[in-house]
Design a protein around this motif. Structure first.
Motif, mmCIF file in Angstrom:
data_model
loop_
_atom_site.group_PDB
_atom_site.id
_atom_site.type_symbol
_atom_site.label_atom_id
_atom_site.label_comp_id
_atom_site.label_asym_id
_atom_site.label_seq_id
_atom_site.Cartn_x
_atom_site.Cartn_y
_atom_site.Cartn_z
ATOM 1 N N LEU A 5 0.820 -1.206 0.000
ATOM 2 C CA LEU A 5 0.000 0.000 0.000
ATOM 3 C C LEU A 5 0.858 1.263 0.000
ATOM 4 C CD1 LEU A 5 -2.802 -0.998 2.557
ATOM 5 C CD2 LEU A 5 -2.773 -1.268 0.065
ATOM 6 N N PRO A 6 0.367 2.327 -0.618
ATOM 7 C CA PRO A 6 1.124 3.591 -0.690
ATOM 8 C C PRO A 6 0.985 4.408 0.594
ATOM 9 C CG PRO A 6 -0.930 3.832 -1.887
ATOM 10 C CD PRO A 6 -0.882 2.400 -1.421
ATOM 11 N N ILE A 7 1.670 3.979 1.634
ATOM 12 C CA ILE A 7 1.552 4.621 2.940
ATOM 13 C C ILE A 7 2.923 4.742 3.595
ATOM 14 C CG2 ILE A 7 1.101 2.398 4.084
ATOM 15 C CD1 ILE A 7 -0.768 3.905 6.013
ATOM 16 N N VAL A 8 3.098 5.805 4.361
ATOM 17 C CA VAL A 8 4.304 5.970 5.173
ATOM 18 C C VAL A 8 3.858 6.042 6.631
ATOM 19 C CG1 VAL A 8 6.374 7.322 5.635
ATOM 20 C CG2 VAL A 8 5.417 7.270 3.316
ATOM 21 N N PHE A 9 4.365 5.140 7.444
ATOM 22 C CA PHE A 9 4.083 5.139 8.877
ATOM 23 C C PHE A 9 5.136 6.000 9.572
ATOM 24 C CE2 PHE A 9 2.449 1.070 7.257
ATOM 25 C CZ PHE A 9 1.138 1.108 7.724
ATOM 26 N N VAL A 10 4.717 7.120 10.126
ATOM 27 C CA VAL A 10 5.643 8.084 10.721
ATOM 28 C C VAL A 10 5.518 8.043 12.241
ATOM 29 C CG1 VAL A 10 6.428 10.484 10.758
ATOM 30 C CG2 VAL A 10 5.341 9.551 8.690
ATOM 31 N N VAL A 11 6.531 7.510 12.893
ATOM 32 C CA VAL A 11 6.544 7.443 14.354
ATOM 33 C C VAL A 11 7.198 8.710 14.896
ATOM 34 C CG1 VAL A 11 7.191 6.084 16.366
ATOM 35 C CG2 VAL A 11 6.918 4.958 14.152
ATOM 36 N N GLU A 12 6.414 9.497 15.624
ATOM 37 C CA GLU A 12 6.975 10.676 16.286
ATOM 38 C C GLU A 12 7.395 10.249 17.688
ATOM 39 O OE1 GLU A 12 5.166 14.592 14.692
ATOM 40 O OE2 GLU A 12 3.451 13.345 15.200
ATOM 41 N N ASN A 13 8.590 9.708 17.771
ATOM 42 C CA ASN A 13 9.084 9.170 19.035
ATOM 43 C C ASN A 13 9.658 10.318 19.876
ATOM 44 O OD1 ASN A 13 10.205 7.814 21.163
ATOM 45 N ND2 ASN A 13 11.663 6.617 19.964
ATOM 46 N N ASN A 14 8.815 10.878 20.758
ATOM 47 C CA ASN A 14 9.295 11.954 21.621
ATOM 48 C C ASN A 14 9.788 11.422 22.970
ATOM 49 O OD1 ASN A 14 6.946 11.520 23.153
ATOM 50 N ND2 ASN A 14 5.835 13.189 22.157
ATOM 51 N N LEU A 15 10.023 10.119 23.014
ATOM 52 C CA LEU A 15 10.676 9.424 24.123
ATOM 53 C C LEU A 15 9.800 9.218 25.355
ATOM 54 C CD1 LEU A 15 14.200 11.132 24.021
ATOM 55 C CD2 LEU A 15 13.340 9.232 22.658
ATOM 56 N N TRP A 16 8.623 9.836 25.379
ATOM 57 C CA TRP A 16 7.751 9.703 26.542
ATOM 58 C C TRP A 16 6.310 9.484 26.113
ATOM 59 C CZ3 TRP A 16 9.350 9.719 31.645
ATOM 60 C CH2 TRP A 16 10.698 10.048 31.858
ATOM 61 N N ALA A 17 5.654 8.493 26.713
ATOM 62 C CA ALA A 17 4.226 8.275 26.530
ATOM 63 C C ALA A 17 3.551 8.761 27.811
ATOM 64 C CB ALA A 17 3.931 6.801 26.272
ATOM 65 N N ILE A 18 3.083 9.983 27.799
ATOM 66 C CA ILE A 18 2.624 10.708 28.988
ATOM 67 C C ILE A 18 3.789 10.736 29.979
ATOM 68 C CG2 ILE A 18 0.815 11.004 30.709
ATOM 69 C CD1 ILE A 18 -1.059 9.361 29.059
ATOM 70 N N GLY A 19 3.751 9.942 31.036
ATOM 71 C CA GLY A 19 4.848 9.946 32.005
ATOM 72 C C GLY A 19 5.686 8.687 31.963
ATOM 73 N N MET A 20 5.498 7.854 30.949
ATOM 74 C CA MET A 20 6.239 6.594 30.836
ATOM 75 C C MET A 20 7.362 6.734 29.828
ATOM 76 S SD MET A 20 6.934 3.457 31.497
ATOM 77 C CE MET A 20 5.593 2.903 32.557
ATOM 78 N N SER A 21 8.578 6.542 30.287
ATOM 79 C CA SER A 21 9.730 6.585 29.394
ATOM 80 C C SER A 21 9.637 5.453 28.371
ATOM 81 C CB SER A 21 11.018 6.444 30.200
ATOM 82 O OG SER A 21 12.126 6.232 29.349
ATOM 83 N N HIS A 22 9.924 5.782 27.115
ATOM 84 C CA HIS A 22 9.836 4.787 26.043
ATOM 85 C C HIS A 22 10.723 3.585 26.327
ATOM 86 C CE1 HIS A 22 9.638 2.965 22.127
ATOM 87 N NE2 HIS A 22 10.911 3.201 21.885
ATOM 88 N N SER A 23 11.917 3.819 26.864
ATOM 89 C CA SER A 23 12.853 2.707 27.098
ATOM 90 C C SER A 23 12.363 1.741 28.165
ATOM 91 C CB SER A 23 14.230 3.268 27.484
ATOM 92 O OG SER A 23 14.138 4.005 28.685
ATOM 93 N N ARG A 24 11.420 2.170 28.999
ATOM 94 C CA ARG A 24 10.884 1.297 30.048
ATOM 95 C C ARG A 24 9.624 0.571 29.597
ATOM 96 N NH1 ARG A 24 9.271 4.298 35.008
ATOM 97 N NH2 ARG A 24 8.993 2.182 35.801
ATOM 98 N N ALA A 25 9.070 0.971 28.454
ATOM 99 C CA ALA A 25 7.747 0.472 28.068
ATOM 100 C C ALA A 25 7.776 -0.586 26.984
ATOM 101 C CB ALA A 25 6.875 1.646 27.606
ATOM 102 N N THR A 26 8.940 -0.842 26.395
ATOM 103 C CA THR A 26 8.995 -1.784 25.279
ATOM 104 C C THR A 26 10.243 -2.646 25.364
ATOM 105 O OG1 THR A 26 8.960 -1.960 22.853
ATOM 106 C CG2 THR A 26 10.163 -0.105 23.795
ATOM 107 N N SER A 27 10.125 -3.886 24.913
ATOM 108 C CA SER A 27 11.259 -4.810 25.014
ATOM 109 C C SER A 27 12.397 -4.419 24.082
ATOM 110 C CB SER A 27 10.799 -6.235 24.683
ATOM 111 O OG SER A 27 10.260 -6.285 23.374
ATOM 112 N N ASP A 28 12.075 -3.753 22.968
ATOM 113 C CA ASP A 28 13.106 -3.268 22.048
ATOM 114 C C ASP A 28 12.744 -1.838 21.663
ATOM 115 O OD1 ASP A 28 14.954 -2.679 20.118
ATOM 116 O OD2 ASP A 28 14.666 -4.519 18.952
#
Length: 427
Positions: free
Chosen positions: A246-269
């Motif tokens: 499909l003609p789509i681009v998935f753009v992740v705006e990784n601002n490192l925090w999901a509300i108050g949860m640090s990205h590095s603590r919330a995902t295995s990779d």
């Protein structure tokens, strides 16, 4: 046709490695377009981990590396392009700053999520689109709407809950929509917009391949954050998009925090871009604080989609300069981390690039700043003077029946049944 974004090629490229056992050194880039030329040295004993990553990291696509290595003197943008990028980013920042003022003055209600600091992502991607291309946003959607061309008056009026808003005051901050500009909505819950974006991309492919509309090369951008990337809809839609090219681009705006949860603590990779090759599509990590880096990656990813070569997953590592929403006191993030990213302000970096490369003068940029201030002030005045919706509008766009209560088996409006208005059903 193999490109720098070819999934097979990407997955076999040697990657640069950052070791967490030694001090992190951000060396001076070979080309000033990469942003700040300051050399930043941080030891492993720093209070916060800037890289947030382990193992291998792709800083930018091979496409960008190849392009910049050919010539360190050639510019990536023209004067006109540079001024357009600068104006769009300043527009987004000024608009959001005004939203904060209006929120605290009681002109806006509910949750309001601002985009300050992330402007390079919206501008870098959306300003490359055609009018017919679609954008699907999140609850942090004001600036995406502005970049796509929705007038500031319509966005501000929507935030004020007025009838002149792009959704007649019924959407509010988190639900911007404009059929005219192919902005397919902001979505309050994470992951909600990705299936909509995938459906829009399928529509483009169906029109071209089944309905034989040869000129239908429309592309869809799906914006979402790092917190969404542990959501099932994200994986399902990546699979479907790759399966059907499909003609789509998935753009992740990784601002490192999901509300108050640090990205590095919330995902295995925490390396989100690696999920792309797992589904057979290219995955790219790019510095989301540099609009010119983002723009080069976006140019190739959008081009792939338009040529029928399928989807791309782009992880833009960025940072928001305010709390999660205006109701968030922002007390969880380390002040040193916030100061580090504030020093990498994408607008200041672009301004420096434009002036140092004689693409714009201080006077030209100040003139843009002044124009934007006037546009934003006008939007506030217009929204403030606009009428509020009538109560009769409350149930519109809820049921197929425009009166809002449905049609009975006998073909008559339910509200015309005398028993309908008895008791608590009375409206």
């Amino acid at each position: 046709m193999s490109t720098a974004f070819s999934a097979a090629k990407f997955s076999t490229q040697p990657f640069s490695t950052i070791s967490h056992d030694s001090p992190l050194v951000f060396a001076k880039p070979t080309s000033q377009f990469f942003g700040s030329t300051r050399k930043l040295r941080l030891t492993s004993s720093s209070k916060f981990n800037l890289s947030r990553r382990s193992g291998t990291v792709v800083a930018v696509s091979d496409y960008v590396k190849q392009k910049t290595s050919k010539s360190t003197t050639s510019l990536l943008i023209t004067k006109e392009e540079g001024l357009e990028l600068y104006e769009d980013m300043v527009f987004g920042r000024a608009f959001e700053d005004m939203c904060a003022q209006m929120y605290y003055r009681g002109k806006m209600f509910g949750f309001v999520h601002l985009y300050n600091g992330q402007e390079a992502v919206s501008t870098g991607f959306i300003k490359l689109l055609k009018q017919q291309d679609s954008v699907v946003s999140t609850y942090r959607d004001h600036v995406h709407a502005l970049s796509k061309g929705v007038p500031a008056r319509a966005v501000m009026s929507e935030l004020f809950g007025k009838t002149t808003g792009c959704c007649r005051g019924q959407g509010g901050s988190m639900h911007m929509f404009s059929r005219e500009h192919n902005l397919l909505g902001g979505f309050a819950f994470i992951g909600e917009g990705i299936p909509i974006a995938t459906g829009a991309a399928f529509t483009s492919k169906y029109k071209r391949e089944v309905l034989k509309e040869a000129d239908c090369d429309h592309v869809t951008l799906a914006f979402f954050g790092d917190g969404t990337c542990n959501n099932g809809q994200f994986f399902e839609c990546l699979n479907m998009a790759a399966l059907w090219k499909l003609p789509i681009v998935f753009v992740v705006e990784n601002n490192l925090w999901a509300i108050g949860m640090s990205h590095s603590r919330a995902t295995s990779d925490p390396q989100i871009y690696k999920k792309g090759p797992a589904f057979g599509m290219p995955g790219i990590h790019v510095d989301g604080m540099d609009v010119l880096k983002v723009r080069e990656v976006a140019k190739e990813a959008i081009g792939r989609a338009r040529r029928g070569e399928g989807p791309t997953l782009v992880e833009c590592e960025t940072y928001r300069f305010r709390g999660h929403s205006l109701a968030d006191p922002d007390e969880l993030r380390d002040p040193a981390e916030k100061d580090h990213y504030a020093a990498r302000d994408p607008i200041r970096a672009l301004k420096k690039y434009l002036i140092e490369n004689s693409l714009a003068s201080e006077a030209e940029l100040k003139a843009i700043d002044k124009k934007i201030d006037e546009v934003v002030e006008d939007a506030v005045e217009f929204a403030d003077e606009s009428p509020i919706p009538a109560r009769s509008q409350l149930l519109e766009n809820v049921f197929a029946d425009p009166r809002g209560f449905g049609i009975g088996p006998d073909g008559r409006y339910r509200c015309e049944d005398p028993k309908f208005t008895e008791g608590t059903a009375r409206v």
